[in-house]
Scaffold this motif. Structure first.
Motif, PDB file in Angstrom:
ATOM      1  N   ALA A 141     -30.358 -64.267 -79.432  1.00 46.61           N
ATOM      2  CA  ALA A 141     -31.411 -64.752 -78.541  1.00 46.61           C
ATOM      3  C   ALA A 141     -31.480 -66.273 -78.636  1.00 46.61           C
ATOM      4  O   ALA A 141     -30.999 -66.870 -79.596  1.00 46.61           O
ATOM      5  CB  ALA A 141     -32.742 -64.121 -78.923  1.00 46.61           C
ATOM      6  N   CYS A 152     -34.389 -63.490 -75.044  1.00 47.98           N
ATOM      7  CA  CYS A 152     -33.087 -62.845 -74.854  1.00 47.98           C
ATOM      8  C   CYS A 152     -32.313 -63.599 -73.775  1.00 47.98           C
ATOM      9  O   CYS A 152     -32.848 -63.880 -72.704  1.00 47.98           O
ATOM     10  CB  CYS A 152     -33.270 -61.381 -74.454  1.00 47.98           C
ATOM     11  N   THR A 153     -31.063 -63.915 -74.051  1.00 49.18           N
ATOM     12  CA  THR A 153     -30.228 -64.644 -73.095  1.00 49.18           C
ATOM     13  C   THR A 153     -29.715 -63.743 -71.979  1.00 49.18           C
ATOM     14  O   THR A 153     -29.179 -64.241 -70.993  1.00 49.18           O
ATOM     15  CB  THR A 153     -29.031 -65.306 -73.816  1.00 49.18           C
ATOM     16  N   SER A 154     -29.892 -62.427 -72.120  1.00 50.71           N
ATOM     17  CA  SER A 154     -29.447 -61.495 -71.080  1.00 50.71           C
ATOM     18  C   SER A 154     -30.588 -61.037 -70.178  1.00 50.71           C
ATOM     19  O   SER A 154     -30.506 -61.161 -68.967  1.00 50.71           O
ATOM     20  CB  SER A 154     -28.794 -60.267 -71.718  1.00 50.71           C
ATOM     21  N   CYS A 155     -31.657 -60.503 -70.776  1.00 47.21           N
ATOM     22  CA  CYS A 155     -32.729 -59.899 -69.970  1.00 47.21           C
ATOM     23  C   CYS A 155     -34.011 -60.720 -69.923  1.00 47.21           C
ATOM     24  O   CYS A 155     -34.913 -60.394 -69.158  1.00 47.21           O
ATOM     25  CB  CYS A 155     -33.027 -58.487 -70.466  1.00 47.21           C
ATOM     26  N   THR A 159     -36.326 -61.008 -72.274  1.00 48.95           N
ATOM     27  CA  THR A 159     -37.385 -60.511 -73.151  1.00 48.95           C
ATOM     28  C   THR A 159     -37.647 -61.521 -74.258  1.00 48.95           C
ATOM     29  O   THR A 159     -36.713 -62.093 -74.825  1.00 48.95           O
ATOM     30  CB  THR A 159     -36.971 -59.146 -73.762  1.00 48.95           C
ATOM     31  N   HIS A 172     -30.909 -59.544 -79.270  1.00 53.06           N
ATOM     32  CA  HIS A 172     -31.390 -58.600 -78.261  1.00 53.06           C
ATOM     33  C   HIS A 172     -30.268 -58.406 -77.247  1.00 53.06           C
ATOM     34  O   HIS A 172     -29.534 -59.347 -76.956  1.00 53.06           O
ATOM     35  CB  HIS A 172     -32.650 -59.151 -77.584  1.00 53.06           C
ATOM     36  N   CYS A 173     -30.126 -57.232 -76.711  1.00 52.45           N
ATOM     37  CA  CYS A 173     -29.053 -56.914 -75.752  1.00 52.45           C
ATOM     38  C   CYS A 173     -27.668 -57.263 -76.307  1.00 52.45           C
ATOM     39  O   CYS A 173     -26.800 -57.774 -75.592  1.00 52.45           O
ATOM     40  CB  CYS A 173     -29.288 -57.607 -74.406  1.00 52.45           C
ATOM     41  N   ASN A 174     -27.466 -57.026 -77.601  1.00 53.65           N
ATOM     42  CA  ASN A 174     -26.190 -57.275 -78.284  1.00 53.65           C
ATOM     43  C   ASN A 174     -25.734 -58.726 -78.221  1.00 53.65           C
ATOM     44  O   ASN A 174     -24.541 -59.020 -78.281  1.00 53.65           O
ATOM     45  CB  ASN A 174     -25.095 -56.357 -77.736  1.00 53.65           C
ATOM     46  N   ASP A 175     -26.674 -59.655 -78.085  1.00 56.48           N
ATOM     47  CA  ASP A 175     -26.359 -61.086 -78.077  1.00 56.48           C
ATOM     48  C   ASP A 175     -27.436 -61.800 -78.879  1.00 56.48           C
ATOM     49  O   ASP A 175     -28.570 -61.313 -78.985  1.00 56.48           O
ATOM     50  CB  ASP A 175     -26.331 -61.621 -76.641  1.00 56.48           C
TER      51      ASP A 175
END
Length: 177
Positions: A110, A164-167, A169, A105-108
């Motif tokens: 999870a 998700c490690t960015s957002c 989710t 997710h988010c190009n990374d």
């Protein structure tokens, strides 16, 4: 989570997931008894006698020495080479009925949170909605059958929960025997 273990960005609590447990076993890589051992998958053509300690996973020495991966790269489309290396060769995998795979997710990649049932999954409606959509794409067109499958997890099927490690989710996929 024990504070003396290495930190794994993409599997933040491998003790809770059962991928790492306390053990008096000697590590097959560093040949030390660290008090902890890895219990999930490792893919290699080499004959490995024994299990690995978390430190040999974290620093990549187990994957390098035995020319293997802890997780298949399936599902990791779109992540950079460094992330791919981190997930497949420096992160403990997890127990699954089928071959475990990582979500993105988010190009990374999870972070794997753990195996959950329907009740735990309802606390993350975005993951439940995403799972329903994925199952519909894979042929589950009857809404009643789909909900029956989801609500009866634990009988040969479970959900793998990620964040998700960015957002932040939550995401999930169904794993069945």
């Amino acid at each position: 989570m024990s504070t003396n273990l290495p930190y794994f960005r993409y599997h933040p609590d491998p003790v809770a997931s059962g991928s790492i447990r306390e053990s008096a076993e000697t590590c097959a890589c560093c040949e030390r008894a660290t008090g902890w051992t890895y219990t999930a998958t490792f893919y290699t053509a080499q004959d490995v006698t024994g299990r690995f300690c978390p430190w040999c996973i974290a620093d990549g020495s187990a994957a390098e020495r035995f020319e293997g991966d802890f997780t298949d790269s399936f599902g990791l489309d779109g992540v950079d080479a460094e992330t791919l290396e981190q997930v497949t060769r420096r992160t403990p995998s997890f127990h699954a009925w089928q071959d475990p795979h990582w979500l993105v997710h988010c190009n990374d990649a999870a972070a794997f949170i753990g195996e959950v049932g329907y009740t735990e999954l309802t606390a993350h409606p975005e993951a439940l909605d995403q799972l329903r959509a994925d199952l519909r794409l894979n042929g589950w067109h009857d809404a009643t059958q789909l909900e029956n499958f989801l609500t009866h997890l634990g009988h040969g099927a479970s959900e793998m929960l990620f964040r998700c490690t960015s957002c932040g989710t939550h995401l999930a996929y169904a794993d069945a025997s």
